[in-house]
Design a protein around this motif. Structure first.
Motif, PDB file in Angstrom:
ATOM      1  N   ALA A 178       0.763  -1.284  -0.112  1.00  0.00           N
ATOM      2  CA  ALA A 178       0.183  -0.082  -0.140  1.00  0.00           C
ATOM      3  C   ALA A 178       0.730   1.398  -0.080  1.00  0.00           C
ATOM      4  O   ALA A 178       0.493   2.271  -0.531  1.00  0.00           O
ATOM      5  N   PHE A 179       2.092   1.287   0.774  1.00  0.00           N
ATOM      6  CA  PHE A 179       2.905   2.347   0.788  1.00  0.00           C
ATOM      7  C   PHE A 179       3.342   2.686  -0.628  1.00  0.00           C
ATOM      8  O   PHE A 179       3.606   3.836  -1.035  1.00  0.00           O
ATOM      9  N   VAL A 180       4.018   1.742  -1.077  1.00  0.00           N
ATOM     10  CA  VAL A 180       4.691   1.718  -2.640  1.00  0.00           C
ATOM     11  C   VAL A 180       3.643   2.242  -3.420  1.00  0.00           C
ATOM     12  O   VAL A 180       3.970   2.830  -4.490  1.00  0.00           O
ATOM     13  N   THR A 238       3.849   8.121   8.623  1.00  0.00           N
ATOM     14  CA  THR A 238       4.041   7.212   9.567  1.00  0.00           C
ATOM     15  C   THR A 238       5.013   6.251   9.118  1.00  0.00           C
ATOM     16  O   THR A 238       5.763   5.728   9.744  1.00  0.00           O
ATOM     17  N   VAL A 239       4.595   5.341   8.059  1.00  0.00           N
ATOM     18  CA  VAL A 239       5.314   4.519   7.697  1.00  0.00           C
ATOM     19  C   VAL A 239       6.700   4.904   7.135  1.00  0.00           C
ATOM     20  O   VAL A 239       7.916   4.474   7.479  1.00  0.00           O
ATOM     21  N   ALA A 240       6.889   6.051   6.461  1.00  0.00           N
ATOM     22  CA  ALA A 240       8.119   6.822   5.926  1.00  0.00           C
ATOM     23  C   ALA A 240       9.069   6.990   7.380  1.00  0.00           C
ATOM     24  O   ALA A 240      10.319   6.904   7.352  1.00  0.00           O
ATOM     25  N   ARG A 241       8.380   7.458   8.299  1.00  0.00           N
ATOM     26  CA  ARG A 241       9.261   7.658   9.619  1.00  0.00           C
ATOM     27  C   ARG A 241       9.765   6.167  10.243  1.00  0.00           C
ATOM     28  O   ARG A 241      10.772   6.260  10.705  1.00  0.00           O
ATOM     29  N   ASP A 242       8.627   5.287  10.255  1.00  0.00           N
ATOM     30  CA  ASP A 242       9.074   3.908  10.924  1.00  0.00           C
ATOM     31  C   ASP A 242      10.114   3.312  10.025  1.00  0.00           C
ATOM     32  O   ASP A 242      11.161   2.816  10.935  1.00  0.00           O
ATOM     33  N   ARG A 243      10.341   3.475   8.725  1.00  0.00           N
ATOM     34  CA  ARG A 243      11.211   2.729   7.726  1.00  0.00           C
ATOM     35  C   ARG A 243      12.641   3.340   8.154  1.00  0.00           C
ATOM     36  O   ARG A 243      13.661   2.568   8.250  1.00  0.00           O
ATOM     37  N   LEU A 244      12.692   4.703   8.836  1.00  0.00           N
ATOM     38  CA  LEU A 244      14.166   5.064   8.977  1.00  0.00           C
ATOM     39  C   LEU A 244      14.786   4.222  10.308  1.00  0.00           C
ATOM     40  O   LEU A 244      16.065   4.205  10.382  1.00  0.00           O
ATOM     41  N   SER A 245      14.030   3.847  11.280  1.00  0.00           N
ATOM     42  CA  SER A 245      14.370   3.074  12.393  1.00  0.00           C
ATOM     43  C   SER A 245      14.418   1.595  12.279  1.00  0.00           C
ATOM     44  O   SER A 245      14.660   0.854  13.183  1.00  0.00           O
ATOM     45  N   PRO A 264      15.424  -1.197   9.517  1.00  0.00           N
ATOM     46  CA  PRO A 264      15.885  -1.500   8.412  1.00  0.00           C
ATOM     47  C   PRO A 264      15.305  -2.527   7.712  1.00  0.00           C
ATOM     48  O   PRO A 264      15.217  -2.520   6.464  1.00  0.00           O
ATOM     49  N   VAL A 265      14.761  -3.433   8.409  1.00  0.00           N
ATOM     50  CA  VAL A 265      13.954  -4.658   7.725  1.00  0.00           C
ATOM     51  C   VAL A 265      13.012  -4.134   6.765  1.00  0.00           C
ATOM     52  O   VAL A 265      12.608  -4.475   5.888  1.00  0.00           O
ATOM     53  N   LEU A 266      12.089  -3.152   7.549  1.00  0.00           N
ATOM     54  CA  LEU A 266      10.867  -2.627   6.815  1.00  0.00           C
ATOM     55  C   LEU A 266      11.429  -1.799   5.623  1.00  0.00           C
ATOM     56  O   LEU A 266      10.939  -1.950   4.528  1.00  0.00           O
ATOM     57  N   ASP A 267      12.791  -1.028   5.610  1.00  0.00           N
ATOM     58  CA  ASP A 267      13.087  -0.422   4.745  1.00  0.00           C
ATOM     59  C   ASP A 267      13.415  -1.285   3.532  1.00  0.00           C
ATOM     60  O   ASP A 267      13.208  -0.981   2.270  1.00  0.00           O
ATOM     61  N   GLU A 319      18.754   8.566   6.447  1.00  0.00           N
ATOM     62  CA  GLU A 319      19.257   7.578   5.762  1.00  0.00           C
ATOM     63  C   GLU A 319      20.910   7.504   5.213  1.00  0.00           C
ATOM     64  O   GLU A 319      21.440   6.595   4.886  1.00  0.00           O
ATOM     65  N   GLU A 320      21.134   8.930   5.007  1.00  0.00           N
ATOM     66  CA  GLU A 320      22.642   8.916   4.571  1.00  0.00           C
ATOM     67  C   GLU A 320      23.613   8.848   5.499  1.00  0.00           C
ATOM     68  O   GLU A 320      23.348   8.757   6.643  1.00  0.00           O
ATOM     69  N   GLY A 321      24.943   9.052   5.113  1.00  0.00           N
ATOM     70  CA  GLY A 321      25.973   8.920   6.146  1.00  0.00           C
ATOM     71  C   GLY A 321      26.627   7.620   6.680  1.00  0.00           C
ATOM     72  O   GLY A 321      25.971   6.697   6.123  1.00  0.00           O
TER      73      GLY A 321
END
Length: 178
Positions: free
Chosen positions: A14-16, A27-34, A36-39, A89-91
């Protein structure tokens, strides 16, 4: 596949596909930052659906689109001239503890931690005052759950027990002299 795994897969798709409300998407965009499996799951879904983008046909871009893009890039370049800007997500994320990565920021006393769900920070003393802001997710200290935007501070000389995250988190930590 379990019910939770199926629900997560549906959320990723649904996100994609852009089928979430703006709040759900944020919420999903924020959650994927923390998480890595979701990302990784979102990236894999994006890659698997990418070939479908060519099936919609070719549309002519709106008049003036290229000029608007060039103008937006120039405006951003002027606004950021002489400044440093790095997306979360960079660095350089480095291994720190089991399930936890660290990224050093603008000075040695300022870091970010990216903690996978269930990660634990062991008990430790503080030689300096430690300030923690939860950037995303949850962070449990002394039985209290801190969430996005919450702040926690431990003074120099203070020992505290272990801290943990249930669902994963990103923390901004700054150490200050006593």
């Amino acid at each position: 596949m379990t019910r939770d795994e199926l629900a997560r897969q549906e959320l990723v798709h649904a996100f994609v596909m852009g089928a979430l409300s703006p709040l759900e998407r944020e919420t999903v965009a924020r959650d994927r930052l923390s998480d890595p499996v979701l990302d990784d799951e979102i990236r894999a879904a994006e890659e698997s659906l990418a070939p479908m983008t060519g099936l919609t046909g070719t549309l002519a871009p709106p008049a003036g689109l290229f000029d608007r893009i060039v103008g937006a890039i120039a405006k951003e370049s002027r606004a950021l001239a002489g400044k440093t800007a790095i997306a979360c997500e960079e660095g350089e994320w480095q291994p720190f503890l089991a399930g936890i990565e660290i990224k050093r920021l603008w000075n040695p006393g300022t870091v970010m931690l990216r903690c996978q769900p269930g990660a634990v920070l062991p008990a430790h003393p503080h030689a300096q005052t430690e300030h923690i802001v939860v950037i995303s997710g949850d962070f449990v200290v002394g039985g209290r759950t801190f969430r996005t935007g919450d702040w926690h501070s431990s003074p120099a000389g203070n020992d505290h027990g272990e801290a943990r995250t249930e669902d994963g988190c990103i923390l901004l930590i700054q150490y200050a002299a006593a």
